[in-house]
Scaffold this motif. Sequence first.
Motif, mmCIF file in Angstrom:
data_model
loop_
_atom_site.group_PDB
_atom_site.id
_atom_site.type_symbol
_atom_site.label_atom_id
_atom_site.label_comp_id
_atom_site.label_asym_id
_atom_site.label_seq_id
_atom_site.Cartn_x
_atom_site.Cartn_y
_atom_site.Cartn_z
ATOM 1 N N SER A 116 25.433 9.277 38.593
ATOM 2 C CA SER A 116 25.189 8.093 37.783
ATOM 3 C C SER A 116 26.498 7.657 37.143
ATOM 4 N N ASP A 117 26.665 6.355 36.936
ATOM 5 C CA ASP A 117 27.832 5.867 36.206
ATOM 6 C C ASP A 117 27.870 6.422 34.786
ATOM 7 N N ALA A 118 26.717 6.866 34.281
ATOM 8 C CA ALA A 118 26.675 7.449 32.938
ATOM 9 C C ALA A 118 27.614 8.638 32.815
ATOM 10 N N GLY A 119 27.905 9.304 33.944
ATOM 11 C CA GLY A 119 28.772 10.467 33.919
ATOM 12 C C GLY A 119 30.229 10.160 33.675
ATOM 13 N N VAL A 120 30.624 8.870 33.753
ATOM 14 C CA VAL A 120 32.045 8.532 33.605
ATOM 15 C C VAL A 120 32.325 7.394 32.640
ATOM 16 N N VAL A 121 31.367 6.476 32.433
ATOM 17 C CA VAL A 121 31.717 5.262 31.688
ATOM 18 C C VAL A 121 31.730 5.460 30.174
ATOM 19 N N GLY A 122 30.964 6.400 29.641
ATOM 20 C CA GLY A 122 30.873 6.561 28.192
ATOM 21 C C GLY A 122 29.853 5.607 27.606
ATOM 22 N N GLU A 123 28.804 6.152 26.997
ATOM 23 C CA GLU A 123 27.732 5.329 26.437
ATOM 24 C C GLU A 123 27.381 5.825 25.035
ATOM 25 N N PRO A 124 26.800 4.974 24.204
ATOM 26 C CA PRO A 124 26.411 5.412 22.864
ATOM 27 C C PRO A 124 25.138 6.241 22.839
ATOM 28 N N GLU A 125 24.460 6.365 23.969
ATOM 29 C CA GLU A 125 23.253 7.179 24.052
ATOM 30 C C GLU A 125 23.282 7.954 25.365
ATOM 31 N N ARG A 126 22.270 8.805 25.584
ATOM 32 C CA ARG A 126 22.101 9.613 26.799
ATOM 33 C C ARG A 126 23.251 10.608 27.037
#
Length: 254
Positions: free
Chosen positions: A146-156
């Motif tokens: 998932s892009d969540a693994g690299v982009v940096g998010e305020p949740e998850r």
Amino acid sequence: MKNLQGKIILVCGGATGIGAATVRRLCEEGARVALGDLNIETARVLADELSAKGGEVVAWQYDQSDETTIAALVESVMAHFGGLDGVFANVADIQAVMVDGDILSNDSALWERTLKINVVGTAMLLRATLPHLRERGGGAIVLTSSDAGVVGEPERPAYAASKAGVNSLCRHVASKWGQEGIRCNTVSPGFILTEQLDAAMDQQMKDWMLKGARSPRHGAPGDIAAAVAFLLSDDGEWVNGQTWRVNGGVSFAN
């Protein structure tokens, strides 16, 4: 697709969504498919449907959080098909994602549950299947990231950390066994409008989700299935250790 005909591919998490679309695509390309999923009823319906159309699909139940059932799944696949040419690991704990808030709100149980299924379970699946691929003289593995693994998010953060772990597992396998003919890549899907999401999401939300894409439409499960089929095929033999962002151009990365 080059040389998927007759190849034995294990699809884990193949009962619905991206996994089911991939099972269908692999059957179209002539592959022999082993389908592993916790949701065995839906998995068997899909297997029966495709088998009735001339495909070869067999479904088994297993639990990605339980190493014993992972080993039993792989043993069953080997006993039935007699070999293994490729693996698509498409399992993640989606229920945990729904309550994955931030560092302050997440307790240790959520972290342990997410990492056990998404990272440890994937590692145990690789541990169970790699010896059989190596016996075959090589093979292809695709992991869902998932892009969540690299982009940096305020949740998850738990989900993001788990997907960063999946990316690392991919690079480890490619580095360790690439010269033996083992290929391991990840696909990083963008927003995929599955049938369930399409029915549950209002048009305003769909329009908002599309604004960030460099594409005139939402992604469909078949878009990811096509990328996975390519990476599992001999056409993808010069791709190794990569994370493919199949996301309609929502995000870019070097």
